[in-house]
Enzyme design. Sequence first.
Site, short mmCIF file in Angstrom:
data_model
loop_
_atom_site.label_atom_id
_atom_site.label_comp_id
_atom_site.label_asym_id
_atom_site.label_seq_id
_atom_site.Cartn_x
_atom_site.Cartn_y
_atom_site.Cartn_z
N TYR A 2 35.50 34.27 49.31
CA TYR A 2 35.36 34.24 47.94
C TYR A 2 35.40 32.81 47.55
O TYR A 2 34.69 32.65 46.54
CB TYR A 2 36.48 35.27 47.39
CG TYR A 2 36.38 35.54 46.16
CD1 TYR A 2 35.42 36.35 45.79
CD2 TYR A 2 37.38 35.03 45.18
CE1 TYR A 2 35.35 36.71 43.97
CE2 TYR A 2 37.48 35.34 43.67
CZ TYR A 2 36.14 36.20 43.46
OH TYR A 2 36.35 36.52 41.94
N LYS B 112 32.86 30.88 45.24
CA LYS B 112 33.25 30.38 44.07
C LYS B 112 33.24 29.03 43.61
O LYS B 112 32.68 28.45 42.68
CB LYS B 112 34.49 31.30 43.47
CG LYS B 112 34.31 32.71 43.17
CD LYS B 112 33.08 33.16 42.40
CE LYS B 112 33.28 34.71 41.94
NZ LYS B 112 32.19 35.07 41.19
N1 LIG Z 1 38.72 40.83 37.82
C1 LIG Z 1 38.99 39.51 37.72
O1 LIG Z 1 40.39 39.27 37.55
C2 LIG Z 1 38.30 38.43 38.42
C3 LIG Z 1 38.66 37.04 38.10
C4 LIG Z 1 37.67 36.19 38.48
C5 LIG Z 1 36.29 36.34 38.55
N2 LIG Z 1 36.08 37.68 38.71
C6 LIG Z 1 34.62 37.76 38.81
O2 LIG Z 1 33.70 38.66 37.90
C7 LIG Z 1 32.89 39.34 38.51
C8 LIG Z 1 33.05 40.77 38.27
O3 LIG Z 1 34.08 41.43 38.71
P1 LIG Z 1 34.84 42.68 38.47
O4 LIG Z 1 36.41 42.33 38.65
O5 LIG Z 1 34.10 43.35 37.21
O6 LIG Z 1 34.58 43.47 39.94
P2 LIG Z 1 33.87 44.83 39.98
O7 LIG Z 1 33.87 45.39 41.21
O8 LIG Z 1 34.62 46.05 39.05
O9 LIG Z 1 32.62 44.80 39.43
C9 LIG Z 1 31.34 44.29 40.39
C10 LIG Z 1 30.04 44.79 40.31
O10 LIG Z 1 29.00 44.29 40.88
C11 LIG Z 1 28.39 45.22 41.78
N3 LIG Z 1 27.79 44.70 42.68
C12 LIG Z 1 28.26 44.41 44.15
N4 LIG Z 1 27.33 43.86 44.98
C13 LIG Z 1 26.13 43.89 44.35
C14 LIG Z 1 24.76 43.46 44.77
N5 LIG Z 1 24.61 43.01 45.91
N6 LIG Z 1 23.78 43.46 43.78
C15 LIG Z 1 23.96 43.89 42.42
N7 LIG Z 1 25.17 44.46 42.05
C16 LIG Z 1 26.49 44.47 43.14
C17 LIG Z 1 29.13 46.25 42.03
O11 LIG Z 1 28.56 47.79 42.15
C18 LIG Z 1 30.08 46.15 40.87
O12 LIG Z 1 29.72 47.42 39.98
C19 LIG Z 1 32.77 38.94 39.92
O13 LIG Z 1 31.75 37.98 40.15
C20 LIG Z 1 34.01 38.55 40.09
O14 LIG Z 1 34.03 37.76 41.35
C21 LIG Z 1 36.80 38.73 38.41
#
Ligand SMILES: NC(=O)c1ccc[n+]([C@@H]2O[C@H](COP(=O)([O-])OP(=O)(O)OC[C@H]3O[C@@H](n4cnc5c(N)ncnc54)[C@H](O)[C@@H]3O)[C@@H](O)[C@H]2O)c1
Length: 298
Positions: A164, A168
């Site tokens: 990851y 990123k």
């Molecule tokens: N939650 C946090 O605190 C946090 C922090 C930093 C970065 N992020 C980033 O934010 C983004 C969203 O994360 P989240 O926390 O909402 O996660 P989440 O798991 O709730 O949502 C991610 C979504 O992406 C979809 N997905 C996965 N693989 C896919 C693919 N190949 N094609 C299309 N869709 C796909 C999943 O089905 C899911 O609905 C991510 O890029 C994550 O790395 C999240």
Amino acid sequence: MALLQDRVAVVTGSGRGIGREFALCLAREGAKVVVNDVGASLSGESTEERPAVEVCKDIEAAGGTAVPNFDSVSEFEGAQRIVQTALDNFGKLDILVNNAGIIRDKTLVKMDEADFDAVLGVHLKGTFNCTRHAAPVMREAGYGRIINITSSAGLRGNFGQTNYGAAKAGIMGMTFVWALELGRYGITVNAMAPAGATRMTANLYEKADYEPPATLDPALNAPLVAYLASEQAAHVNGQVLGRTDYAFTLFQTPRQIAWMWKDGGWDPSGVAQHFDATLGQHLQPVGMVMPKGLDQKK
Ligand SMILES: NC(=O)c1ccc[n+]([C@@H]2O[C@H](COP(=O)([O-])OP(=O)(O)OC[C@H]3O[C@@H](n4cnc5c(N)ncnc54)[C@H](O)[C@@H]3O)[C@@H](O)[C@H]2O)c1
């Protein structure tokens, strides 16, 4: 006046979590939205779920316009179909938010090749795939807004996240390159490190017996992305932004902060002798800053 009236947006992985909030917010600001989500499990396995459909219903119930797409960002042809969904339904594409993500956290010595490839495939290659298909459309139109979702785990490092963190950090690197390449065509490319209590972070909170506070509401990220996606942010390009509590933040671009100089260059024993008195005075900590409360629980 809505920020994104008549604009067309693709938000990848917007069936759940932070991406869902991006899609809802962009739609509230007047954009027509392609809600892409393959409906994957947290670690990327396929499921029968179709969360993109539910988000489209929510957008339409609030008076907005949205269509679902179920392709995987990690497949090059799938990414083409995601972009095509915007063109077929709404005739153009102004905004791309590369948000889709999965995790397979393990320490380096336990991480197998498939864990590495799967996470890089969705985050890094997925961001490349979608942008590769969107950029020519935006260049032709002379306008575009691309927001790549990164993470402090890649910008600063995080335990157990080789795959990851690599993805990123790579997204940050691509953001800088694309800001240079596409800026000439009226396209801005920025990165944002969001925060939010979603299924992606649930395990962290459960392990620490920690009730996420209101500041971890995933909806809090979306206003900055809506702004970056707007015409008003034309001068913001190649930046890495973030969110901590109720603050939006700007990350410093990595740059040299200290020098050790010797005319003609150094030999190894010279470096060993002078390092601590020069560069060694400025060594920096690694590791991401945890949300308030969770830092003490770890
Ligand atoms: N939650 C946090 O605190 C946090 C922090 C930093 C970065 N992020 C980033 O934010 C983004 C969203 O994360 P989240 O926390 O909402 O996660 P989440 O798991 O709730 O949502 C991610 C979504 O992406 C979809 N997905 C996965 N693989 C896919 C693919 N190949 N094609 C299309 N869709 C796909 C999943 O089905 C899911 O609905 C991510 O890029 C994550 O790395 C999240």
